[in-house]
Design a protein around this motif. Structure first.
Motif, PDB file in Angstrom:
ATOM      1  N   PRO A   1      55.815  51.745  57.689  1.00 21.76           N
ATOM      2  CA  PRO A   1      54.885  51.148  56.268  1.00 21.76           C
ATOM      3  C   PRO A   1      55.025  52.008  55.212  1.00 21.76           C
ATOM      4  CG  PRO A   1      53.889  51.207  58.553  1.00 21.76           C
ATOM      5  CD  PRO A   1      55.228  51.894  58.833  1.00 21.76           C
ATOM      6  N   PRO A   2      54.807  53.358  55.291  1.00 17.70           N
ATOM      7  CA  PRO A   2      54.905  53.968  54.052  1.00 17.70           C
ATOM      8  C   PRO A   2      56.417  53.981  53.405  1.00 17.70           C
ATOM      9  CG  PRO A   2      54.845  55.345  55.805  1.00 17.70           C
ATOM     10  CD  PRO A   2      54.621  54.300  56.420  1.00 17.70           C
ATOM     11  N   LEU A   3      57.255  54.005  54.293  1.00 19.48           N
ATOM     12  CA  LEU A   3      58.686  53.867  53.644  1.00 19.48           C
ATOM     13  C   LEU A   3      58.834  52.395  52.550  1.00 19.48           C
ATOM     14  CD1 LEU A   3      61.082  55.720  55.801  1.00 19.48           C
ATOM     15  CD2 LEU A   3      59.551  56.633  54.094  1.00 19.48           C
ATOM     16  N   ILE A   4      58.203  51.347  53.586  1.00 25.20           N
ATOM     17  CA  ILE A   4      58.282  49.850  52.773  1.00 25.20           C
ATOM     18  C   ILE A   4      57.433  50.246  51.586  1.00 25.20           C
ATOM     19  CG2 ILE A   4      57.321  47.750  52.899  1.00 25.20           C
ATOM     20  CD1 ILE A   4      58.218  48.005  55.928  1.00 25.20           C
ATOM     21  N   ALA A   5      56.289  50.575  51.489  1.00 22.23           N
ATOM     22  CA  ALA A   5      55.401  50.937  50.548  1.00 22.23           C
ATOM     23  C   ALA A   5      56.157  51.566  49.227  1.00 22.23           C
ATOM     24  CB  ALA A   5      54.052  51.477  50.645  1.00 22.23           C
ATOM     25  N   LEU A   6      56.992  52.557  49.607  1.00 18.39           N
ATOM     26  CA  LEU A   6      57.835  53.162  48.562  1.00 18.39           C
ATOM     27  C   LEU A   6      59.070  52.471  47.982  1.00 18.39           C
ATOM     28  CD1 LEU A   6      57.287  56.764  50.157  1.00 18.39           C
ATOM     29  CD2 LEU A   6      56.566  56.117  47.802  1.00 18.39           C
ATOM     30  N   GLY A   7      59.471  51.258  48.979  1.00 17.71           N
ATOM     31  CA  GLY A   7      60.499  50.636  48.394  1.00 17.71           C
ATOM     32  C   GLY A   7      61.653  51.171  48.947  1.00 17.71           C
ATOM     33  N   ALA A   8      61.951  51.825  50.211  1.00 13.95           N
ATOM     34  CA  ALA A   8      62.825  52.354  50.713  1.00 13.95           C
ATOM     35  C   ALA A   8      63.865  51.380  51.130  1.00 13.95           C
ATOM     36  CB  ALA A   8      62.611  53.097  52.194  1.00 13.95           C
ATOM     37  N   GLU A   9      65.277  51.647  51.428  1.00  7.61           N
ATOM     38  CA  GLU A   9      66.172  50.747  51.787  1.00  7.61           C
ATOM     39  C   GLU A   9      67.117  51.535  53.018  1.00  7.61           C
ATOM     40  OE1 GLU A   9      68.747  49.486  48.330  1.00  7.61           O
ATOM     41  OE2 GLU A   9      70.024  51.292  48.538  1.00  7.61           O
ATOM     42  N   ILE A  10      67.991  50.918  53.598  1.00  9.72           N
ATOM     43  CA  ILE A  10      68.475  51.558  54.856  1.00  9.72           C
ATOM     44  C   ILE A  10      70.157  51.193  54.439  1.00  9.72           C
ATOM     45  CG2 ILE A  10      66.916  51.602  56.538  1.00  9.72           C
ATOM     46  CD1 ILE A  10      68.094  49.191  57.794  1.00  9.72           C
ATOM     47  N   VAL A  11      70.871  51.865  54.842  1.00 12.24           N
ATOM     48  CA  VAL A  11      72.405  51.627  54.930  1.00 12.24           C
ATOM     49  C   VAL A  11      72.938  51.210  56.092  1.00 12.24           C
ATOM     50  CG1 VAL A  11      74.518  52.362  54.328  1.00 12.24           C
ATOM     51  CG2 VAL A  11      72.701  53.145  52.866  1.00 12.24           C
TER      52      VAL A  11
ATOM     53  N   ARG B   1      76.600  48.073  54.100  1.00  7.91           N
ATOM     54  CA  ARG B   1      75.696  47.162  53.336  1.00  7.91           C
ATOM     55  C   ARG B   1      74.143  47.710  53.187  1.00  7.91           C
ATOM     56  NH1 ARG B   1      72.484  43.114  56.377  1.00  7.91           N
ATOM     57  NH2 ARG B   1      72.903  43.225  58.739  1.00  7.91           N
ATOM     58  N   ALA B   2      73.564  47.747  52.068  1.00  6.50           N
ATOM     59  CA  ALA B   2      72.265  48.255  51.784  1.00  6.50           C
ATOM     60  C   ALA B   2      71.224  46.945  52.138  1.00  6.50           C
ATOM     61  CB  ALA B   2      72.052  48.779  50.424  1.00  6.50           C
ATOM     62  N   VAL B   3      70.072  47.405  52.837  1.00  7.29           N
ATOM     63  CA  VAL B   3      69.122  46.400  53.184  1.00  7.29           C
ATOM     64  C   VAL B   3      67.798  46.650  52.791  1.00  7.29           C
ATOM     65  CG1 VAL B   3      67.899  44.938  55.034  1.00  7.29           C
ATOM     66  CG2 VAL B   3      70.435  45.177  54.847  1.00  7.29           C
ATOM     67  N   ARG B   4      66.863  46.070  52.091  1.00  2.00           N
ATOM     68  CA  ARG B   4      65.609  46.633  51.811  1.00  2.00           C
ATOM     69  C   ARG B   4      64.870  46.766  53.098  1.00  2.00           C
ATOM     70  NH1 ARG B   4      62.281  43.314  47.512  1.00  2.00           N
ATOM     71  NH2 ARG B   4      62.551  41.668  49.239  1.00  2.00           N
ATOM     72  N   LEU B   5      64.155  47.924  53.067  1.00  4.36           N
ATOM     73  CA  LEU B   5      63.564  48.240  54.789  1.00  4.36           C
ATOM     74  C   LEU B   5      62.479  47.066  55.064  1.00  4.36           C
ATOM     75  CD1 LEU B   5      63.253  49.888  57.084  1.00  4.36           C
ATOM     76  CD2 LEU B   5      61.414  50.959  55.772  1.00  4.36           C
ATOM     77  N   GLU B   6      61.822  46.357  53.825  1.00  4.30           N
ATOM     78  CA  GLU B   6      61.084  45.370  54.712  1.00  4.30           C
ATOM     79  C   GLU B   6      61.708  44.194  54.942  1.00  4.30           C
ATOM     80  OE1 GLU B   6      59.019  43.192  50.911  1.00  4.30           O
ATOM     81  OE2 GLU B   6      59.437  45.191  49.982  1.00  4.30           O
ATOM     82  N   ASP B   7      63.056  43.671  54.319  1.00  2.00           N
ATOM     83  CA  ASP B   7      63.780  42.931  54.835  1.00  2.00           C
ATOM     84  C   ASP B   7      64.499  43.038  56.429  1.00  2.00           C
ATOM     85  OD1 ASP B   7      62.782  41.498  52.526  1.00  2.00           O
ATOM     86  OD2 ASP B   7      64.769  42.066  51.506  1.00  2.00           O
ATOM     87  N   PHE B   8      64.428  44.277  56.746  1.00  2.00           N
ATOM     88  CA  PHE B   8      65.127  44.677  57.910  1.00  2.00           C
ATOM     89  C   PHE B   8      64.489  43.821  59.259  1.00  2.00           C
ATOM     90  CE2 PHE B   8      65.799  47.936  61.400  1.00  2.00           C
ATOM     91  CZ  PHE B   8      67.157  47.465  61.680  1.00  2.00           C
ATOM     92  N   PHE B   9      63.157  43.984  59.132  1.00  2.00           N
ATOM     93  CA  PHE B   9      62.249  43.445  60.239  1.00  2.00           C
ATOM     94  C   PHE B   9      62.090  42.075  60.114  1.00  2.00           C
ATOM     95  CE2 PHE B   9      60.815  47.766  59.302  1.00  2.00           C
ATOM     96  CZ  PHE B   9      61.330  48.581  60.381  1.00  2.00           C
ATOM     97  N   ILE B  10      62.702  41.163  60.972  1.00  2.00           N
ATOM     98  CA  ILE B  10      62.490  39.593  61.036  1.00  2.00           C
ATOM     99  C   ILE B  10      61.517  39.200  61.801  1.00  2.00           C
ATOM    100  CG2 ILE B  10      63.695  37.716  61.656  1.00  2.00           C
ATOM    101  CD1 ILE B  10      66.434  39.462  61.173  1.00  2.00           C
ATOM    102  N   ALA B  11      61.245  39.584  63.032  1.00  2.00           N
ATOM    103  CA  ALA B  11      60.152  39.380  63.975  1.00  2.00           C
ATOM    104  C   ALA B  11      60.212  40.375  65.214  1.00  2.00           C
ATOM    105  CB  ALA B  11      60.405  37.723  64.541  1.00  2.00           C
ATOM    106  N   TYR B  12      59.166  40.158  65.855  1.00  2.00           N
ATOM    107  CA  TYR B  12      59.056  41.065  67.213  1.00  2.00           C
ATOM    108  C   TYR B  12      60.298  41.137  67.956  1.00  2.00           C
ATOM    109  CZ  TYR B  12      57.268  43.562  70.995  1.00  2.00           C
ATOM    110  OH  TYR B  12      57.184  44.581  71.781  1.00  2.00           O
ATOM    111  N   GLY B  13      60.954  42.284  68.017  1.00  2.00           N
ATOM    112  CA  GLY B  13      62.255  42.514  68.823  1.00  2.00           C
ATOM    113  C   GLY B  13      63.364  42.201  68.043  1.00  2.00           C
ATOM    114  N   ARG B  14      63.158  41.654  66.583  1.00  2.00           N
ATOM    115  CA  ARG B  14      64.450  41.240  65.969  1.00  2.00           C
ATOM    116  C   ARG B  14      64.354  41.867  64.727  1.00  2.00           C
ATOM    117  NH1 ARG B  14      64.184  35.317  64.343  1.00  2.00           N
ATOM    118  NH2 ARG B  14      66.290  35.674  63.670  1.00  2.00           N
TER     119      ARG B  14
END
Length: 493
Positions: free
Chosen positions: A323-333, A341-354
């Motif tokens: 949650p705090p990393l999403i609020a800060l605009g983090a991205e993962i590699v 590839r770089a993905v915004r952290l908030e877009d990495f989580f699709i659904a529970y378990g996915r």
């Protein structure tokens, strides 16, 4: 280079070489069943109680041109034996001298009446030993922080804290056997480093220890179905509580080329094997609003093992860092082979378990933008128990306010949905509005449009919804006083 088919480590000063190691064999089970060292206890088998605490020494890379040997307390009940390759394991059985004389830590515990039933005592002794070696026992606050991961149902903790504060009255840390023999131990561990991949087949399946990050990518290309385990603070429970098979498994916690922390003017990047404790100096320097939260992520032993990227990759809806990393605009590699590839952290989580992670892909790092000092940012964690407890609700708030008007808002929660996610409708209710009590109260009515939380043993749905709303109000009230430490250092509930 041909792979090695055995792990090698030191146990209480003696070299151990094992070529038949099950992927799911924990350090604790090996000690008690195979090595017949039964001073280390099993209390919870999930990393909560600390009765299984042992010390693991490892080479920490170069510092001023020299490698150092660092000993840390860890929970042996959820750490797997294979992860000890190249390490020095010390148990409570090795603490007293050959003539039976007690160690200063043990003497302090005896004299201060720090043990009653005694079951938790070996774990406390080893946690105190780690504190003493690392110089983190100087004051009561430090002791309490370092003992978060050790539970006692008898003493009420006061005599144990008294023992911690008095250890140096019973001896000098420079005279400790581990300190006196550190040069020899350092040389022994250096001799174990051969830069080889480790592959071990057993009746329970196959395990891998990659030689480096490139080798990890190669292994996952060949075995995209493999379990990836860094600190094993989550995967360990798959075995001890869920009785799941983790084979084939790739252990990566030893990979120093994924342990980097890179600081730029705009962001801080943490590699995949950076633990919470590894990250602490950077968090304190660049993300002071996260320090209070950092101190409430599990306990010391878990923070010595668990990684930031692992907390992200496992996709838990109640992980503390997303949650705090999403609020800060983090991205993962994300890396697969040589492709990143770089993905915004908030877009990495699709659904529970996915999560947005392909077979054979792994989280290589997380990049966190450094907070704008002109913004309001805070994180608040609510749990049943203050220390060493899993989140019921965690809210993170990042707002830009100009001329009294909310111009940007990023609000993220954990524990409110099947994934950590933003409160988009709450944000919309704030944007363009004056930062006033009336605006906040109107925005609080939008929470039901964002979330439909579940009830479980940690909290009911109604409780979660009420807390989520109230955290926004708390954030607003704290923002009225710019000297409020809760806004600068994160909230504690």
């Amino acid at each position: 280079m041909s792979p090695r088919h055995a792990i090698r480590f030191y146990l209480n000063g003696e070299l151990v070489i094992l070529d038949d190691v099950a992927p799911d064999l924990t350090i604790l089970d090996y000690l008690r069943v195979n090595a017949m060292l039964r001073g280390t206890k099993e209390g919870c088998a999930e990393g909560d109680c600390g009765a299984c605490t042992v010390l693991v020494g490892r080479l920490t890379g170069e510092d001023g041109g020299e490698e150092k040997l660092q000993y840390q307390a860890i929970n042996s009940c959820i750490r797997f034996l294979a992860t000890l390759d190249g390490c020095d394991l010390v148990t409570v059985d090795h603490l007293s001298t050959p003539d039976g004389a007690l160690h200063p830590v043990q003497e302090a515990m005896v004299d201060k009446h720090g043990s009653q039933c005694g079951f938790c005592t070996p774990g406390f002794v080893m946690a105190l030993y780690a504190m003493w070696l690392n110089g983190t026992h100087a004051d009561r606050e430090s002791v309490l922080l370092n003992l978060q991961n050790n539970l006692c149902r008898c003493t009420g903790y006061r005599p144990i804290v008294d023992a911690a504060l008095s250890i140096s009255d019973y001896g000098n840390v420079d005279d400790d056997p581990l300190v006196r023999s550190s040069a020899e131990a350092l040389a022994r561990l250096r001799d174990l480093k051969d830069g080889k991949r480790v592959v071990i087949e057993s009746a329970n399946g196959r395990l891998f220890l990659p030689a480096d990050a490139d080798d990890l990518a190669a292994i996952l290309a060949e075995h995209p179905e493999a379990t990836i385990a860094a600190g094993t603070t989550d995967v360990g429970l798959w075995v001890t509580k869920m009785m799941r098979s983790i084979a084939p498994v790739v252990f990566i916690g030893h990979l120093d080329d994924l342990r980097g922390i890179t600081v730029t003017p705009d962001a801080v990047e943490f590699g995949a094997t950076v633990t919470y404790e590894d990250a602490r100096p950077a968090v304190e320097s660049h993300f002071p609003a996260l320090v209070a939260l950092w101190d409430r992520i599990a306990g010391t032993q878990i923070r010595n093992m668990g990684t930031i990227c692992g907390n992200i990759a496992n996709g838990s809806p109640i992980g503390d860092t997303p949650p705090p990393l999403i609020a800060l605009g983090a991205e993962i590699v994300l890396r697969k082979g040589n492709v990143r590839r770089a993905v915004r952290l908030e877009d990495f989580f699709i659904a529970y378990g996915r999560q947005d992670r392909q077979p054979g892909e792994f989280v290589e790092s997380v990049r966190i933008p450094r907070p704008d000092p002109q913004r309001l940012f805070a994180t608040y964690k609510v749990s049943k128990r203050r220390d060493e407890d899993i989140t019921a609700v965690l809210g993170a708030f990042n707002l830009r306010i100009e001329d009294g008007v909310v111009r940007e808002a990023a609000i993220a929660y954990g524990g409110m949905a099947g994934i950590p996610c933003r409160a988009r409708r709450v944000e919309a209710a704030l944007l363009g509005q004056p930062w006033t009590l009336a605006t906040v109260e109107r925005a609080m009515t939008a929470y039901e449009d964002d979330f439909q939380p579940l009830s479980d043993w940690r909290a009911s749905a109604d409780y979660r919804m009420t807390v989520a709303r109230n955290l926004l109000m708390r954030f607003y009230l704290a923002s009225l006083d710019k000297t409020d430490e809760r806004l600068a250092a994160g909230g504690v509930l």
